[in-house]
Design a protein around this motif. Sequence first.
Motif, PDB file in Angstrom:
ATOM      1  N   HIS A 221      23.703 -19.127 -62.119  1.00 27.06           N
ATOM      2  CA  HIS A 221      23.893 -20.164 -63.127  1.00 27.06           C
ATOM      3  C   HIS A 221      24.436 -19.589 -64.436  1.00 27.06           C
ATOM      4  CE1 HIS A 221      21.136 -22.290 -60.396  1.00 27.06           C
ATOM      5  NE2 HIS A 221      21.576 -23.412 -60.951  1.00 27.06           N
ATOM      6  N   ASP A 222      25.185 -20.407 -65.133  1.00 27.91           N
ATOM      7  CA  ASP A 222      25.603 -20.103 -66.496  1.00 27.91           C
ATOM      8  C   ASP A 222      24.353 -19.828 -67.336  1.00 27.91           C
ATOM      9  OD1 ASP A 222      26.768 -19.999 -69.008  1.00 27.91           O
ATOM     10  OD2 ASP A 222      27.954 -21.825 -68.735  1.00 27.91           O
TER      11      ASP A 222
ATOM     12  N   ARG B 295      34.281 -19.975 -59.386  1.00 29.90           N
ATOM     13  CA  ARG B 295      33.650 -19.946 -60.698  1.00 29.90           C
ATOM     14  C   ARG B 295      33.949 -21.271 -61.391  1.00 29.90           C
ATOM     15  NH1 ARG B 295      36.584 -14.833 -61.771  1.00 29.90           N
ATOM     16  NH2 ARG B 295      35.284 -13.015 -61.369  1.00 29.90           N
ATOM     17  N   ALA B 296      33.016 -21.749 -62.197  1.00 34.56           N
ATOM     18  CA  ALA B 296      33.240 -23.011 -62.887  1.00 34.56           C
ATOM     19  C   ALA B 296      32.499 -23.059 -64.208  1.00 34.56           C
ATOM     20  CB  ALA B 296      32.795 -24.188 -62.013  1.00 34.56           C
ATOM     21  N   LYS B 297      33.073 -23.806 -65.143  1.00 36.36           N
ATOM     22  CA  LYS B 297      32.419 -24.138 -66.400  1.00 36.36           C
ATOM     23  C   LYS B 297      32.331 -25.666 -66.472  1.00 36.36           C
ATOM     24  CE  LYS B 297      31.821 -21.952 -69.867  1.00 36.36           C
ATOM     25  NZ  LYS B 297      30.655 -21.254 -70.498  1.00 36.36           N
ATOM     26  N   THR B 298      31.210 -26.153 -67.002  1.00 35.20           N
ATOM     27  CA  THR B 298      31.017 -27.590 -67.148  1.00 35.20           C
ATOM     28  C   THR B 298      30.761 -27.909 -68.619  1.00 35.20           C
ATOM     29  OG1 THR B 298      30.048 -27.697 -64.932  1.00 35.20           O
ATOM     30  CG2 THR B 298      29.683 -29.587 -66.379  1.00 35.20           C
ATOM     31  N   THR B 299      31.497 -28.884 -69.142  1.00 35.48           N
ATOM     32  CA  THR B 299      31.342 -29.262 -70.539  1.00 35.48           C
ATOM     33  C   THR B 299      30.054 -30.055 -70.727  1.00 35.48           C
ATOM     34  OG1 THR B 299      32.556 -31.335 -70.236  1.00 35.48           O
ATOM     35  CG2 THR B 299      33.847 -29.375 -70.807  1.00 35.48           C
ATOM     36  N   PHE B 300      29.671 -30.271 -71.983  1.00 32.25           N
ATOM     37  CA  PHE B 300      28.438 -30.985 -72.278  1.00 32.25           C
ATOM     38  C   PHE B 300      28.467 -32.419 -71.748  1.00 32.25           C
ATOM     39  CE2 PHE B 300      28.167 -27.799 -75.827  1.00 32.25           C
ATOM     40  CZ  PHE B 300      27.073 -27.131 -75.313  1.00 32.25           C
ATOM     41  N   ASP B 301      29.667 -33.008 -71.619  1.00 31.55           N
ATOM     42  CA  ASP B 301      29.759 -34.377 -71.101  1.00 31.55           C
ATOM     43  C   ASP B 301      29.991 -34.416 -69.598  1.00 31.55           C
ATOM     44  OD1 ASP B 301      32.321 -33.427 -71.116  1.00 31.55           O
ATOM     45  OD2 ASP B 301      33.196 -35.149 -72.151  1.00 31.55           O
ATOM     46  N   GLY B 302      29.810 -33.257 -68.923  1.00 29.42           N
ATOM     47  CA  GLY B 302      29.836 -33.235 -67.460  1.00 29.42           C
ATOM     48  C   GLY B 302      31.184 -33.006 -66.819  1.00 29.42           C
ATOM     49  N   GLN B 303      32.202 -32.643 -67.590  1.00 28.15           N
ATOM     50  CA  GLN B 303      33.524 -32.382 -67.026  1.00 28.15           C
ATOM     51  C   GLN B 303      33.589 -30.936 -66.540  1.00 28.15           C
ATOM     52  OE1 GLN B 303      35.992 -34.884 -66.815  1.00 28.15           O
ATOM     53  NE2 GLN B 303      34.199 -36.103 -67.417  1.00 28.15           N
TER      54      GLN B 303
ATOM     55  N   HIS C 279      29.259 -18.506 -66.921  1.00 28.92           N
ATOM     56  CA  HIS C 279      29.802 -19.565 -66.070  1.00 28.92           C
ATOM     57  C   HIS C 279      28.925 -19.652 -64.816  1.00 28.92           C
ATOM     58  CE1 HIS C 279      31.649 -15.746 -64.770  1.00 28.92           C
ATOM     59  NE2 HIS C 279      31.527 -16.255 -63.543  1.00 28.92           N
ATOM     60  N   ASP C 280      29.128 -20.706 -64.035  1.00 29.52           N
ATOM     61  CA  ASP C 280      28.440 -20.840 -62.753  1.00 29.52           C
ATOM     62  C   ASP C 280      29.252 -20.183 -61.652  1.00 29.52           C
ATOM     63  OD1 ASP C 280      26.302 -22.430 -63.738  1.00 29.52           O
ATOM     64  OD2 ASP C 280      27.531 -24.240 -63.596  1.00 29.52           O
ATOM     65  N   LEU C 281      28.559 -19.576 -60.686  1.00 30.86           N
ATOM     66  CA  LEU C 281      29.188 -19.058 -59.472  1.00 30.86           C
ATOM     67  C   LEU C 281      28.679 -19.906 -58.320  1.00 30.86           C
ATOM     68  CD1 LEU C 281      30.928 -16.967 -58.029  1.00 30.86           C
ATOM     69  CD2 LEU C 281      28.927 -15.473 -57.926  1.00 30.86           C
TER      70      LEU C 281
ATOM     71  N   ALA D  95      41.539 -30.971 -57.780  1.00 30.89           N
ATOM     72  CA  ALA D  95      41.774 -31.533 -59.106  1.00 30.89           C
ATOM     73  C   ALA D  95      41.101 -30.687 -60.180  1.00 30.89           C
ATOM     74  CB  ALA D  95      41.273 -32.973 -59.167  1.00 30.89           C
ATOM     75  N   ASP D  96      39.891 -30.224 -59.911  1.00 32.17           N
ATOM     76  CA  ASP D  96      39.175 -29.383 -60.876  1.00 32.17           C
ATOM     77  C   ASP D  96      39.814 -28.000 -61.014  1.00 32.17           C
ATOM     78  OD1 ASP D  96      37.403 -31.387 -61.421  1.00 32.17           O
ATOM     79  OD2 ASP D  96      35.760 -30.571 -60.212  1.00 32.17           O
TER      80      ASP D  96
END
Length: 272
Positions: free
Chosen positions: A75-76, A93-101, A126-128, A217-218
Motif C-alpha cells: 500500500h501507499d 503501480r498506481a496512485k489514487t487521488t483524494f477524490d478516487g481517481q 504508491h500502491d503495488l 483507460a487508467d
Amino acid sequence: MAGQMASIVRPQTLDRPSRPFLARISGNRMMAGSLSDALLRKITVSNKLDGKDVEAIRNLSIERRMTGPREIVVHDGERPTQCCLVVEGFMFRAKTTFDGQRQILSLHVPGEIPDLQSLHLRIMDHDLVTLTSCTLGFIPHEALKRLNSARPNVAAALWRETLIDAAIFREWIVNVGRRTGLARMAHLLSELRRRLEVIGRASDGAFRLPITQAELADCLAMSTVHVNRVLQELRREGLIEVERSAFHLLNQPKLEELGQFDPHYLHQTPVS
C-alpha cells in the motif's frame, strides 16, 4: 459495433478462443523452474552475469506467495521490509487521488521487481497491485543488501534495471501527456510486445494481456469510451486483433510508427 467491441477486453483469461489465433501464442507461457529463474531470465536481457553471479541469485532466500487478481500487495504509505518479484502474471503501480481517481503508472511483467526502490526508500509512495492472478516471490531487504555487497556485478545489474524502469516511466509521461489516443494505445501495445518478447512470452506479435478497458483507460489517461473507440479503429485499420485477453499486433512496423515508438529506452542489449 461499440457494444460488441466493449466486451472484447475482459479481466479473465481466454475462454474458448479461436484455434488459429491462439496457435500464435500457444508456446509463450514459460513456467519458472524456480522463483529465481524469472529474475534471471529478465535481468540477463540487459546485463551480463558470470557463473558466480547467477549462483548467488539462485541462492537468494525467496518466499513464494500466490495472489488473486487486483489485490494490493503493498500500500501507499507502507514501510516494506522485502521486495516483490513477479514470477507469473502481471502487476501494476498506481496512485489514487483524494477524490478516487486512479492513474496506473506502470505495468510489470514476469521477472521484474516493481518495488525494488523500497530497498533504499523506506516509505512506499504508491500502491503495488496485481493485475492478474500472480505467483510472487518476496525477497527480504537484508538478503538483497547482502547480495549487493557480495556481488558488485549483481548490484550494478539491479541498479541498471532501476534506471531502465525510470526510462519507461519517462516514456509513459510523454505518452499520456503529448500523444493522441491512437498513438498512446499503439505505443503501449508496441512496448509490451517488446518487453514480453525478450522473456519468451510473445511470438510473432501475439501475447496475452488480461486487462479490462477500464484498466487500459487508467494506463493511458483516457475514458473507457475513448479506449473502446481507439481499439475499434486499430482493428479497422488491420493493425491489431484482440480476442478477450489475447492481443495480436498484425502490422508491427506500422503500429510502432503510429505510436512514435523508439525501443531504445528499453535498453534491451546486455552490458557488463
